[in-house]
Design a protein around this motif. Sequence first.
Motif, PDB file in Angstrom:
ATOM      1  N   MET A   1       0.672  -1.185  -0.033  1.00 57.76           N
ATOM      2  CA  MET A   1       0.086   0.140   0.069  1.00 57.76           C
ATOM      3  C   MET A   1       0.645   1.330   0.107  1.00 57.76           C
ATOM      4  O   MET A   1       1.911   1.275   0.822  1.00 57.76           O
ATOM      5  CB  MET A   1      -0.866  -0.040   1.200  1.00 57.76           C
ATOM      6  N   SER A   2       0.526   2.183  -0.955  1.00 54.20           N
ATOM      7  CA  SER A   2       1.503   3.334  -0.948  1.00 54.20           C
ATOM      8  C   SER A   2       1.085   4.294  -0.017  1.00 54.20           C
ATOM      9  O   SER A   2       0.023   4.164   0.914  1.00 54.20           O
ATOM     10  CB  SER A   2       1.203   4.005  -1.964  1.00 54.20           C
ATOM     11  N   LEU A   3       1.808   5.301   0.284  1.00 54.80           N
ATOM     12  CA  LEU A   3       2.039   6.350   1.435  1.00 54.80           C
ATOM     13  C   LEU A   3       0.490   6.921   1.042  1.00 54.80           C
ATOM     14  O   LEU A   3      -0.354   7.323   2.104  1.00 54.80           O
ATOM     15  CB  LEU A   3       3.052   7.074   1.299  1.00 54.80           C
ATOM     16  N   GLN A   4       0.427   7.431   0.247  1.00 49.74           N
ATOM     17  CA  GLN A   4      -0.811   8.306  -0.265  1.00 49.74           C
ATOM     18  C   GLN A   4      -2.197   7.236   0.128  1.00 49.74           C
ATOM     19  O   GLN A   4      -3.056   7.908   0.652  1.00 49.74           O
ATOM     20  CB  GLN A   4      -1.018   8.662  -1.476  1.00 49.74           C
ATOM     21  N   ASP A   5      -2.010   5.958   0.106  1.00 49.19           N
ATOM     22  CA  ASP A   5      -3.287   5.136   0.299  1.00 49.19           C
ATOM     23  C   ASP A   5      -3.130   5.191   1.645  1.00 49.19           C
ATOM     24  O   ASP A   5      -4.478   4.992   2.336  1.00 49.19           O
ATOM     25  CB  ASP A   5      -2.959   3.701  -0.350  1.00 49.19           C
ATOM     26  N   GLU A   6      -2.159   5.099   2.431  1.00 48.00           N
ATOM     27  CA  GLU A   6      -2.399   4.996   4.122  1.00 48.00           C
ATOM     28  C   GLU A   6      -2.856   6.300   4.448  1.00 48.00           C
ATOM     29  O   GLU A   6      -3.759   6.269   5.462  1.00 48.00           O
ATOM     30  CB  GLU A   6      -1.028   4.780   4.385  1.00 48.00           C
TER      31      GLU A   6
ATOM     32  N   PRO B   1       2.827  11.838  -5.415  1.00 51.53           N
ATOM     33  CA  PRO B   1       3.500  10.966  -6.541  1.00 51.53           C
ATOM     34  C   PRO B   1       3.221  11.452  -7.786  1.00 51.53           C
ATOM     35  O   PRO B   1       2.672  12.299  -8.275  1.00 51.53           O
ATOM     36  CB  PRO B   1       2.491   9.782  -6.377  1.00 51.53           C
TER      37      PRO B   1
END
Length: 105
Positions: free
Chosen positions: A1-6, A58
Amino acid sequence: MSLQDELTTAQRCLDELARTIGRMEREVGGGLEIRRVRSDTEHLRESLALLRASVPRPRDGALGGALDGESPPDVVIVPDTPYDSALWAGAEDEGLGAPRDRRTP
């Protein structure tokens, strides 16, 4: 999971927490404890907003394409020819230790 998703997941959790606190407040009233929990939730929202603002967004593509009207990054071409040896005259090799005629500190 990407940082933006987190970050998005954390925002959703905070939104759900705020809704739950609102329901609890209707049931138990607006006492000191519930006001403190609501205040803490608002502080978390502010902190998460600051974190989201500080995290770089991103970019698309390998070289980082432009987003939202940003200009694409400049491409720097590095020549394959060797550098002029005079550029390095008098420089020491860092990390290799002191020259043989000198002691290290």
